[in-house]
Design a protein around this motif. Sequence first.
Motif: not given
Length: 750
Positions: A230, A502, A508-511
């Motif tokens: 990010e 990912d 669903d969320k970035p991991r």
Amino acid sequence: MKKQMLLSAIALAVSVQVGAAAPEKAAEIVKPQAVQSQAALWASHVMTRYHYKATPLDDAMSEKIFDRYFKSLDGEKLFFVQADVDQFAPMRTKMDDAIMSENLTVPFAIYNLYQQRFNERIGYARELLKTKFDFSLDESYQIDREKAEWPKTDAEVKDLWRKRVKNDWLRLKLAGKDDKAIRETLDKRYENYMSRSRKLNNEDVFQIFMNAYAMSIEPHTNYLGPRAAENFDIAMRLSLEGIGAQLQQRDDYTVVREVVPGSPAALSGKLKVGDRIVGVAQGESGSFTDVVGWRIDDVVQQIRGAKDSTVRLQILPADAGPDGKLAQLSLVRKKISMEEQSAKKSILEVRDGTAKRRVGVISLPTFYLDFEARRKGDKDYKSATRDVARLLAELKKEKVDNVLIDLRNNGGGSLTEAVELTGLFIDKGPVVQQRNAQGKVEVESDTNAGLAWDGPVGVLINRSSASASEIFAAAIQDYGRGLVIGEPSFGKGTVQQLVSLDRYSQADKPRYGELKMTVAQFFRINGGTTQLRGVVPDINLPSMSDPETFGESSYDNALPWVAIKPAIYIPAGELKEIVPLLDKKHEARVAKDKDFQYLAEDIALVKKQRKDNTISLNEAARRKERDQQEARAKLREARLLNLVASPDDPVLIPDAKEALNKAIAAKPANANAKAARQIAAVKGALRTDDGLQGDERSLSAELDAEKAAKAAKDVLLNEAVHILADEVGLLKTDTRLASRVLPYAADVGK
């Protein structure tokens, strides 16, 4: 199965040791998460298949990962001893198995042992503060231990720390601190080391380990965890959604270091530099979370958020004590443009006989591009090329004679921007070639007809100019379009691509994070590469850089320099005839320039210190060095006291003190005020060592020092401007030469 048992057995043995030998306040044992083990496996699949230098994850790679991981944790070899490394020796060829079997217990066990050793060494350093040092002894401290061997014994590592603490103490003593103040300063410093170390979490440890793997393949391949990815995206687009405050960690507080003009924070009028953020709440009614003692990136994560959403802050004002009254403010997040990293222009004038030459300088810190905004069709998307084109148009109206693009310390950025920026100075044609892992060569070209600037141009580079900066400088040089001035650039001739891991995740969320992976190599249009050798300037300026420790040549696994077939292009000019003339004028000028002599002294001193790699711990010897440093500073200050900066070059004045008083009282637009700022800058730049680290000085002192450094005379920039002014003079007096250098320019020789 046996490998798996070995991994577990070593991890268990180390865990027991860590627990048994732990200091009174042991650090929390950090463990890997299942998602990290999965991310490591997927990253290995991608890098072994699609990397430009695809390398199998085998025993040979395992040994490289092992060594680089230990180096990443303890590069100066001040924490581990040889026995610590030896106990993990069975794992030297098993790091590949750890990744493939999704069992990262051993890499994390290595980190946990490092954390234990860290606490022990810093604890010992704090104990040393209770003792008395003998500064009459003739002993020294090794500054850089990167190439040193691991300490063999605990006694050996303790002696290293004794010398390190002794040096810290001596620096403060030479700065005039008494024993009590020194002890308090250093004890707080070492406690802060431990506090910051305790805030490292498993995401940090995983990123360190994965980068040990990624960078063992090639220096510019990196793993970015979700938060790091990010931040990388924000840096590329030069914008984020937040309140517009630059924050800094000081002790346990998150402190406001700068308020961005026009931002929600600035428009509120309630957030000031030095204010401490102690609580953060989401929305109009969310409860406050106490953030004292938090990592700064965790606090930032709380403050950032979606555009037009609300965040509330609890503030301990800058002038309030620890128990002062808290203030609260509510701010609506907006899109914040990071203007300090945008292209900027200035105009410098040089007297050439009776004429004045006006040189426009465009400083470009990075090749930025808001990819997402451009993809969505946002007409106001942020772009380095668009900003530079606008500045060139302004410089045209201001009738500058030459333009200098300052790319010093520009580490690169968007390849697209490098190509399009080059297109502002050439009509049409190839800019750079790329060769992928399969050997296929593609040519990136400027396809837009016309030039934003058809006059003479120069590019200023240094060792920190890399990647996209080198593409631009090389293209300008290969086309004969302009002069490249400075020192040889970094030498990064590789192409990186972001690969999101990912895509392999069902969440669903970035991991899983991202890979910044090398997928191709750059080549100049003349067929050579910028890899390893960088861009060699047409006219060289002094350099403090050491190719053995900084730049592509300092990496042990850098890709080699190679060449391919040149692209088909038509040179825009020919500089071979003018460069020797300009170089001769440059050499004659700097030979009489006192500032250049000072710079040469500084460079010689830095190189000597680098070569010696030791510093005396004898007080008498250090005081002698300090006296010499102060004498140099006073000499330079005295010179400036006898100069007044005018729009042209400085001139001698009869009464320095009177002029200085006038300068201080004068308005900023007055030339004397400029002299006062230069004097203050020199005082700041030449200030003797105060023994303090950045966060140990007051915030106001730190900001004042930065302002002084920015106001100081930029010797290399000034000389580059003089070189371009010389070029203008030669072109205006020699139409034949002008027709060769700028054959298509409308006003050559006028």
